[in-house]
Structures are given as structure tokens and as C-alpha cells.
Design a protein around this motif. Structure first.
Motif, mmCIF file in Angstrom:
data_model
loop_
_atom_site.group_PDB
_atom_site.id
_atom_site.type_symbol
_atom_site.label_atom_id
_atom_site.label_comp_id
_atom_site.label_asym_id
_atom_site.label_seq_id
_atom_site.Cartn_x
_atom_site.Cartn_y
_atom_site.Cartn_z
ATOM 1 N N ILE A 172 -6.611 44.882 -121.703
ATOM 2 C CA ILE A 172 -7.743 45.736 -121.368
ATOM 3 C C ILE A 172 -7.210 47.003 -120.715
ATOM 4 O O ILE A 172 -6.293 46.948 -119.890
ATOM 5 C CB ILE A 172 -8.707 45.025 -120.400
ATOM 6 C CG1 ILE A 172 -9.150 43.673 -120.983
ATOM 7 C CG2 ILE A 172 -9.921 45.892 -120.107
ATOM 8 C CD1 ILE A 172 -10.008 42.853 -120.038
ATOM 9 N N VAL B 276 -14.863 38.690 -118.379
ATOM 10 C CA VAL B 276 -14.601 39.599 -119.496
ATOM 11 C C VAL B 276 -15.416 39.163 -120.707
ATOM 12 O O VAL B 276 -15.761 37.994 -120.849
ATOM 13 C CB VAL B 276 -13.098 39.630 -119.871
ATOM 14 C CG1 VAL B 276 -12.280 40.265 -118.761
ATOM 15 C CG2 VAL B 276 -12.580 38.228 -120.175
ATOM 16 N N GLU C 245 -2.564 49.314 -118.591
ATOM 17 C CA GLU C 245 -3.358 48.191 -119.072
ATOM 18 C C GLU C 245 -3.298 46.995 -118.131
ATOM 19 O O GLU C 245 -2.416 46.895 -117.272
ATOM 20 C CB GLU C 245 -2.878 47.777 -120.470
ATOM 21 C CG GLU C 245 -1.410 47.416 -120.519
ATOM 22 C CD GLU C 245 -0.847 47.385 -121.920
ATOM 23 O OE1 GLU C 245 -1.432 48.036 -122.815
ATOM 24 O OE2 GLU C 245 0.181 46.716 -122.120
ATOM 25 N N SER D 18 -13.246 42.993 -123.012
ATOM 26 C CA SER D 18 -13.812 44.156 -122.332
ATOM 27 C C SER D 18 -14.381 43.730 -120.988
ATOM 28 O O SER D 18 -15.207 42.820 -120.923
ATOM 29 C CB SER D 18 -14.906 44.809 -123.174
ATOM 30 O OG SER D 18 -15.550 45.842 -122.436
ATOM 31 N N ARG D 19 -13.930 44.381 -119.937
ATOM 32 C CA ARG D 19 -14.472 44.125 -118.598
ATOM 33 C C ARG D 19 -15.800 44.854 -118.427
ATOM 34 O O ARG D 19 -16.760 44.303 -117.890
ATOM 35 C CB ARG D 19 -13.462 44.598 -117.558
ATOM 36 C CG ARG D 19 -14.008 44.660 -116.113
ATOM 37 C CD ARG D 19 -14.097 43.309 -115.482
ATOM 38 N NE ARG D 19 -14.613 43.338 -114.125
ATOM 39 C CZ ARG D 19 -13.976 43.815 -113.052
ATOM 40 N NH1 ARG D 19 -12.773 44.346 -113.186
ATOM 41 N NH2 ARG D 19 -14.515 43.748 -111.861
ATOM 42 N N GLU D 20 -15.864 46.104 -118.883
ATOM 43 C CA GLU D 20 -17.074 46.906 -118.705
ATOM 44 C C GLU D 20 -18.276 46.274 -119.397
ATOM 45 O O GLU D 20 -19.372 46.202 -118.831
ATOM 46 C CB GLU D 20 -16.843 48.319 -119.240
ATOM 47 C CG GLU D 20 -15.905 49.160 -118.386
ATOM 48 C CD GLU D 20 -15.751 50.567 -118.912
ATOM 49 O OE1 GLU D 20 -16.205 50.814 -120.053
ATOM 50 O OE2 GLU D 20 -15.184 51.410 -118.205
ATOM 51 N N LYS D 21 -18.080 45.816 -120.626
ATOM 52 C CA LYS D 21 -19.191 45.220 -121.369
ATOM 53 C C LYS D 21 -19.639 43.908 -120.739
ATOM 54 O O LYS D 21 -20.830 43.574 -120.756
ATOM 55 C CB LYS D 21 -18.795 45.019 -122.830
ATOM 56 C CG LYS D 21 -18.617 46.326 -123.588
ATOM 57 C CD LYS D 21 -18.248 46.096 -125.039
ATOM 58 C CE LYS D 21 -18.087 47.420 -125.779
ATOM 59 N NZ LYS D 21 -17.702 47.230 -127.204
ATOM 60 N N GLU E 14 -19.530 43.268 -117.517
ATOM 61 C CA GLU E 14 -20.295 43.645 -116.331
ATOM 62 C C GLU E 14 -21.701 44.098 -116.713
ATOM 63 O O GLU E 14 -22.682 43.763 -116.040
ATOM 64 C CB GLU E 14 -19.568 44.764 -115.580
ATOM 65 C CG GLU E 14 -18.267 44.322 -114.917
ATOM 66 C CD GLU E 14 -18.494 43.264 -113.861
ATOM 67 O OE1 GLU E 14 -19.374 43.461 -113.007
ATOM 68 O OE2 GLU E 14 -17.809 42.223 -113.903
ATOM 69 N N LYS E 15 -21.810 44.856 -117.801
ATOM 70 C CA LYS E 15 -23.127 45.327 -118.236
ATOM 71 C C LYS E 15 -24.015 44.170 -118.688
ATOM 72 O O LYS E 15 -25.223 44.159 -118.424
ATOM 73 C CB LYS E 15 -22.967 46.349 -119.361
ATOM 74 C CG LYS E 15 -22.466 47.699 -118.881
ATOM 75 C CD LYS E 15 -22.414 48.718 -120.006
ATOM 76 C CE LYS E 15 -21.956 50.077 -119.492
ATOM 77 N NZ LYS E 15 -21.900 51.101 -120.564
ATOM 78 N N SER F 117 -8.356 51.538 -117.046
ATOM 79 C CA SER F 117 -9.488 52.377 -116.640
ATOM 80 C C SER F 117 -10.755 51.559 -116.409
ATOM 81 O O SER F 117 -11.657 51.995 -115.691
ATOM 82 C CB SER F 117 -9.755 53.451 -117.704
ATOM 83 O OG SER F 117 -10.040 52.864 -118.963
ATOM 84 N N GLU F 118 -10.833 50.365 -116.998
ATOM 85 C CA GLU F 118 -12.008 49.512 -116.812
ATOM 86 C C GLU F 118 -11.982 48.790 -115.466
ATOM 87 O O GLU F 118 -12.933 48.087 -115.115
ATOM 88 C CB GLU F 118 -12.116 48.495 -117.948
ATOM 89 C CG GLU F 118 -12.362 49.122 -119.315
ATOM 90 C CD GLU F 118 -12.803 48.118 -120.358
ATOM 91 O OE1 GLU F 118 -13.365 47.071 -119.973
ATOM 92 O OE2 GLU F 118 -12.594 48.374 -121.557
ATOM 93 N N PHE F 119 -10.896 48.955 -114.723
ATOM 94 C CA PHE F 119 -10.757 48.277 -113.434
ATOM 95 C C PHE F 119 -10.591 49.263 -112.280
ATOM 96 O O PHE F 119 -10.086 48.903 -111.225
ATOM 97 C CB PHE F 119 -9.550 47.330 -113.466
ATOM 98 C CG PHE F 119 -9.686 46.196 -114.440
ATOM 99 C CD1 PHE F 119 -10.258 44.992 -114.058
ATOM 100 C CD2 PHE F 119 -9.246 46.335 -115.747
ATOM 101 C CE1 PHE F 119 -10.382 43.945 -114.957
ATOM 102 C CE2 PHE F 119 -9.361 45.294 -116.654
ATOM 103 C CZ PHE F 119 -9.933 44.095 -116.256
#
Length: 202
Positions: free
Chosen positions: A83, A105, A70, A120-123, A125-126, A86-88
């Protein structure tokens, strides 16, 4: 026979309460209690020391620690956020952040069951990519995407998010072998976007 008196600690009763002029004095019950109004004032001061951020907002945070599982991020709120690492990860599985880095984030919830901020990092970025897509659509700018695969009616293209390129829009002349375009980069314009449904047409 002489009377023998119990030994007493000067100034104290057996219970340990102080004696004043032969009168036993007990501590006031409210000596250790904070005035309710003062408590609320201190709580307000404590709360105001943190950033005023809302759920669903993309904010900047500082990476405090990176472990094998994490990434702990401080967004200036009451507690840190955790977080999944895996999101990084990049395409090679390498962690792309380190302690002290500033990252964008998405604040999903201000607190989970364990008291951590849900991030959430992925969200995040999206959401940034969607903003860029909408801007490109409004300004009729060219976007660059990589062909993912052939699907019914055209191609699935990665422009940061998945988008649809109809076969009729690929070239002025019909392209018979769409599979040959897999992995290629194309320059396109966004002709339709629906963020709520997650649809982008190129």
C-alpha cells in the motif's frame, strides 16, 4: 603385443549408469515425478492454510515493513500486499503506522501482475465510515461534522466522508452568511443516505 583395455569405473558405464550383473540399468523416468493425486492433495493443504477472504472484503492485516514509499501488509493470504505510504499519513504528513501494527484494509484483488495482494487502507476507512453513517441514519443518532465550504444550496460538510447540509436545515432562522461557518463543527442528523450514489444529506 598385449591388449590395452579402456579404464572403466567399477559398476558404471561410460554414461554413468549403474551396472548390475552386466546389465545396464537406467533410472526410472517417474522417480522424480510426484503422483498427480498426491500433488493435488498437497496443493489443497497449502491453499487451506491461508485465510478464506474475498475481494471487496475489509480484513485486518499486520504491518510487516514501512518504507519511504510503501507499507507492506500481511493479511494471511498467499502473498503480502503493498500500500502506498501516502494512505497512512496524518495531516502533518507523518506516517501513522509502524511494524507490527494491526490495520484494517480493503482487499481489492487477490493478486496483481507481480503476484501481490492489492489492498487499500483509504477505501477500508471509507467503508467503515459509511457503515457508521448508515447506522446513525437508522438509529437517528447525532453526527458531528466540520464545514468544508459553501456550495450551491447549502454547505459541504466533512463527517468522515463528504456530506451535504442544505441551507434550510442549518438553523430555524435563515443564515445569511454561510461563509462564516467554514471550519466550524456542527451537530447534525442524517436525513438521507444513498451509498451507491455516494450521497448523504444532513
Amino acid at each position: 603385443m598385449a591388449n590395452v583395455e579402456d579404464e572403466k569405473t567399477p559398476g558404471l558405464t561410460r554414461s554413468g549408469n549403474p551396472v548390475s550383473g552386466g546389465i545396464v540399468t537406467r533410472p526410472r523416468e517417474d522417480d522424480d515425478q510426484t503422483d498427480p493425486e498426491e500433488y493435488r492433495r498437497l496443493l489443497d493443504v497449502y491453499d487451506s492454510s491461508f485465510r478464506n477472504i474475498a475481494e471487496g472484503e475489509v480484513v485486518k492485516g499486520t504491518v510487516l515493513k514501512v518504507t519511504a514509499a510503501e507499507v507492506i501488509v500481511d493479511v494471511g493470504y498467499k502473498s503480502e500486499g503493498i500500500i502506498a505510504v501516502s494512505e497512512f499519513l496524518d495531516e502533518n504528513g507523518e506516517v501513522t503506522v509502524q511494524q507490527g501494527d494491526i490495520v484494517d484494509v480493503l482487499l481489492e484483488r487477490t493478486e496483481d501482475r507481480e503476484g501481490y495482494v492489492v489492498l487499500s487502507r483509504e477505501k477500508a476507512e471509507k467503508m467503515k465510515i459509511w457503515d457508521e453513517v448508515e447506522k446513525a441514519y437508522a438509529e437517528r443518532k447525532v453526527v458531528i461534522g466540520r464545514v468544508i465550504e459553501r456550495i450551491k444550496g447549502g454547505l459541504a460538510v466533512d463527517i468522515g466522508v463528504r456530506a451535504f447540509l442544505p441551507g434550510s436545515q442549518i438553523d430555524v432562522r435563515p443564515v445569511r452568511n454561510l461563509d462564516a461557518l467554514r471550519g466550524q463543527e456542527l451537530r447534525m442528523r442524517v436525513i438521507k443516505v444513498n451509498k451507491k450514489r455516494g450521497n448523504i444529506v444532513l
